[in-house]
Motif scaffolding. Structure first.
Motif, PDB file in Angstrom:
ATOM      1  N   THR A  62       0.830  -1.206   0.000  1.00 43.15           N
ATOM      2  CA  THR A  62       0.000   0.000   0.000  1.00 43.15           C
ATOM      3  C   THR A  62       0.863   1.253   0.000  1.00 43.15           C
ATOM      4  N   LEU A  63       1.910   1.261   0.811  1.00 42.57           N
ATOM      5  CA  LEU A  63       2.809   2.416   0.839  1.00 42.57           C
ATOM      6  C   LEU A  63       3.475   2.626  -0.517  1.00 42.57           C
ATOM      7  N   ARG A  64       3.916   1.553  -1.138  1.00 45.49           N
ATOM      8  CA  ARG A  64       4.568   1.696  -2.444  1.00 45.49           C
ATOM      9  C   ARG A  64       3.614   2.273  -3.482  1.00 45.49           C
ATOM     10  N   MET A  65       2.336   1.909  -3.412  1.00 46.09           N
ATOM     11  CA  MET A  65       1.368   2.511  -4.336  1.00 46.09           C
ATOM     12  C   MET A  65       1.179   3.991  -4.051  1.00 46.09           C
ATOM     13  N   ILE A  66       1.064   4.361  -2.771  1.00 42.27           N
ATOM     14  CA  ILE A  66       0.885   5.767  -2.408  1.00 42.27           C
ATOM     15  C   ILE A  66       2.083   6.599  -2.844  1.00 42.27           C
ATOM     16  N   LEU A  67       3.284   5.999  -2.793  1.00 41.13           N
ATOM     17  CA  LEU A  67       4.500   6.713  -3.182  1.00 41.13           C
ATOM     18  C   LEU A  67       4.775   6.654  -4.681  1.00 41.13           C
ATOM     19  N   GLY A  68       3.900   6.000  -5.414  1.00 39.62           N
ATOM     20  CA  GLY A  68       4.092   5.923  -6.862  1.00 39.62           C
ATOM     21  C   GLY A  68       5.182   4.967  -7.276  1.00 39.62           C
ATOM     22  N   GLN A  69       5.579   4.066  -6.385  1.00 39.93           N
ATOM     23  CA  GLN A  69       6.645   3.111  -6.684  1.00 39.93           C
ATOM     24  C   GLN A  69       6.102   1.817  -7.273  1.00 39.93           C
ATOM     25  N   SER A  70       4.798   1.591  -7.152  1.00 42.00           N
ATOM     26  CA  SER A  70       4.166   0.395  -7.681  1.00 42.00           C
ATOM     27  C   SER A  70       2.781   0.777  -8.176  1.00 42.00           C
ATOM     28  N   PRO A  71       2.480   0.581  -9.458  1.00 41.67           N
ATOM     29  CA  PRO A  71       1.183   1.024  -9.989  1.00 41.67           C
ATOM     30  C   PRO A  71       0.033   0.189  -9.448  1.00 41.67           C
ATOM     31  N   LYS A  82      -4.488  14.487  -6.893  1.00 43.62           N
ATOM     32  CA  LYS A  82      -3.987  14.099  -8.211  1.00 43.62           C
ATOM     33  C   LYS A  82      -3.892  12.587  -8.311  1.00 43.62           C
ATOM     34  N   ASP A  83      -4.200  12.064  -9.491  1.00 41.05           N
ATOM     35  CA  ASP A  83      -4.122  10.629  -9.740  1.00 41.05           C
ATOM     36  C   ASP A  83      -2.667  10.202  -9.735  1.00 41.05           C
ATOM     37  N   ILE A  84      -2.330   9.211  -8.899  1.00 36.34           N
ATOM     38  CA  ILE A  84      -0.951   8.769  -8.770  1.00 36.34           C
ATOM     39  C   ILE A  84      -0.404   8.218 -10.085  1.00 36.34           C
ATOM     40  N   ARG A  85      -1.288   7.703 -10.950  1.00 36.43           N
ATOM     41  CA  ARG A  85      -0.828   7.112 -12.208  1.00 36.43           C
ATOM     42  C   ARG A  85      -0.261   8.159 -13.155  1.00 36.43           C
ATOM     43  N   HIS A  86      -0.766   9.377 -13.068  1.00 39.12           N
ATOM     44  CA  HIS A  86      -0.392  10.419 -14.035  1.00 39.12           C
ATOM     45  C   HIS A  86       0.463  11.534 -13.432  1.00 39.12           C
ATOM     46  N   HIS A  87       0.532  11.612 -12.111  1.00 38.15           N
ATOM     47  CA  HIS A  87       1.253  12.712 -11.470  1.00 38.15           C
ATOM     48  C   HIS A  87       2.227  12.217 -10.404  1.00 38.15           C
ATOM     49  N   GLY A  88       2.770  11.022 -10.633  1.00 36.25           N
ATOM     50  CA  GLY A  88       3.655  10.427  -9.630  1.00 36.25           C
ATOM     51  C   GLY A  88       4.865  11.278  -9.302  1.00 36.25           C
ATOM     52  N   ILE A  91       3.888  14.264  -7.145  1.00 33.97           N
ATOM     53  CA  ILE A  91       3.506  13.819  -5.808  1.00 33.97           C
ATOM     54  C   ILE A  91       4.748  13.475  -4.990  1.00 33.97           C
ATOM     55  N   ARG A  92       5.706  12.787  -5.604  1.00 37.66           N
ATOM     56  CA  ARG A  92       6.940  12.429  -4.887  1.00 37.66           C
ATOM     57  C   ARG A  92       7.746  13.656  -4.499  1.00 37.66           C
ATOM     58  N   ALA A  93       7.677  14.710  -5.312  1.00 35.61           N
ATOM     59  CA  ALA A  93       8.407  15.942  -4.998  1.00 35.61           C
ATOM     60  C   ALA A  93       7.852  16.633  -3.760  1.00 35.61           C
ATOM     61  N   ARG A  94       6.610  16.329  -3.409  1.00 35.30           N
ATOM     62  CA  ARG A  94       5.962  16.945  -2.244  1.00 35.30           C
ATOM     63  C   ARG A  94       5.863  15.985  -1.064  1.00 35.30           C
ATOM     64  N   THR A  95       6.615  14.873  -1.159  1.00 36.87           N
ATOM     65  CA  THR A  95       6.547  13.819  -0.151  1.00 36.87           C
ATOM     66  C   THR A  95       7.929  13.525   0.409  1.00 36.87           C
ATOM     67  N   GLY A  96       8.001  13.287   1.711  1.00 37.07           N
ATOM     68  CA  GLY A  96       9.234  12.843   2.352  1.00 37.07           C
ATOM     69  C   GLY A  96       9.056  11.422   2.853  1.00 37.07           C
ATOM     70  N   VAL A  97      10.116  10.622   2.769  1.00 38.09           N
ATOM     71  CA  VAL A  97      10.039   9.210   3.132  1.00 38.09           C
ATOM     72  C   VAL A  97      11.151   8.856   4.113  1.00 38.09           C
ATOM     73  N   VAL A  98      10.757   8.217   5.213  1.00 40.42           N
ATOM     74  CA  VAL A  98      11.719   7.638   6.145  1.00 40.42           C
ATOM     75  C   VAL A  98      11.572   6.127   6.028  1.00 40.42           C
ATOM     76  N   ASP A 169      10.909  20.117   2.404  1.00 43.42           N
ATOM     77  CA  ASP A 169       9.750  20.668   3.119  1.00 43.42           C
ATOM     78  C   ASP A 169       8.458  19.999   2.635  1.00 43.42           C
ATOM     79  N   PRO A 170       8.355  18.681   2.774  1.00 41.32           N
ATOM     80  CA  PRO A 170       7.213  17.944   2.201  1.00 41.32           C
ATOM     81  C   PRO A 170       5.913  18.215   2.944  1.00 41.32           C
ATOM     82  N   GLU A 171       4.826  18.133   2.211  1.00 38.20           N
ATOM     83  CA  GLU A 171       3.502  18.218   2.828  1.00 38.20           C
ATOM     84  C   GLU A 171       3.087  16.880   3.430  1.00 38.20           C
ATOM     85  N   LEU A 172       3.579  15.792   2.817  1.00 35.30           N
ATOM     86  CA  LEU A 172       3.270  14.428   3.263  1.00 35.30           C
ATOM     87  C   LEU A 172       4.564  13.756   3.688  1.00 35.30           C
TER      88      LEU A 172
END
Length: 319
Positions: A62-71, A82-88, A91-98, A169-172
């Protein structure tokens, strides 16, 4: 960029009622094997959302889908509307991952690890230096800025990984088991940092096997098992719905008569090794029975999120 003073801000940048992440009927399959089934989520902005489940439940997928790493294989998944399929990429530019695993470069210093990562986001050198100084101050690593990562403790490495995830400075912010392996002092420091980030307006997705951590940090939770949602709500709601109020842990091997006496006084029993877990909303009859039997090594406590987790997913070990 966040500084420590930003932790005092009480108003999120987005209304808590706005869903920053929406899933509807989200599915993921690998060949004939479906690992996420019809997942529906609405994660409000400015909250900490817990994604819980045993190993193999579908959390990482589920996390990989939210991060656009797995369709996704089916359904709707929108992040920031935004649809993850077209704006991955956006979306990743506005996301930080630990991530759960340590991905720091041990041969570089603290500041070099952050600087190299910051360059991916095209920050100007002057701006980058200022923001990195703020981040190191935020995670209390300013005095270790020139230390090699290989010399840091586990807690310092986790704090550095969080600082690195905040460089854009991610929003997510997605935290995948952020305190695994840390001692209690380091864990509490990371908890304080996460709470501060939430107060500053960040939206956080947290996965963890420490159920106390989820209770402390998460506004809402979803529990998934075998790819299906089995429960959702606040910690208080989940306990009220799926568990009795009181638990007595009896750390003795019970003979058949003792077991029958306790069973008659409890709502239900669970077993793990030589420990019996006796559950009841009103513990009066249960405590009376235990006193009459003269049992020792009995812990009387309130039900927790862990009790809910074990009731819904079982006590068996998952690979």
């Amino acid at each position: 960029m966040l500084s420590k003073t930003a932790f005092d801000a009480q108003t999120p940048t987005s209304s808590a009622g706005d869903a920053l992440i929406r899933c509807k009927g989200l599915c993921k399959s690998f060949g004939e094997l479906t690992v996420v089934h019809d997942l529906d989520l609405a994660i409000p902005a400015g909250t900490c959302f817990g994604l819980l489940g045993p190993n193999g439940a579908g959390k990482s997928t589920t996390l990989r889908m939210i991060l656009g790493q797995s369709p996704p294989s089916g359904g709707v998944l929108e992040v920031f509307g935004k649809d993850i399929r077209h704006h991955g990429r956006d979306i990743r530019a506005r996301t930080g991952v630990v991530p759960q695993a340590d991905t720091l470069d041990p041969d570089f210093s603290v500041i070099e690890n952050i600087t190299i990562y910051a360059r991916y986001f095209g920050l100007r050198p002057g701006v980058m230096r200022h923001e990195i100084d703020e981040l190191l101050n935020l995670v209390e690593l300013s005095d270790r800025r020139h230390s090699r990562v290989s010399t840091l403790s586990g807690g310092m490495k986790r704090r550095l990984t969080i600082a690195r995830a905040l460089v854009n400075d991610p929003e997510l912010l997605v935290l995948d088991e952020p305190t695994t392996g840390l001692d209690p002092q380091a864990r509490h420091l990371v908890w304080a940092l996460i709470n501060g980030l939430k107060r500053s307006g960040k939206t956080i997705i947290l996965t963890t096997h420490y159920l106390e951590e989820a209770e402390r940090l998460c506004d809402n939770l979803v529990l998934i098992d075998h790819g299906y949602v089995v429960a959702r709500g606040t910690t208080k709601e989940l306990i009220a719905t799926h568990c009795e109020k009181t638990v007595l842990e009896i750390r003795n091997t019970l003979d058949p008569l003792q077991k029958k006496t306790i069973q008659n006084a409890a709502t239900r029993l669970e077993y793990s090794g030589d420990t019996t877990y006796a559950y009841a909303d009103d513990p009066t009859a249960l405590t009376t029975a235990i006193d009459r039997l003269g049992l020792e090594q009995v812990l009387h406590r309130q039900a927790t999120l862990e009790d809910v987790f074990l009731r819904l997913t079982g006590r068996g070990i998952r690979d």
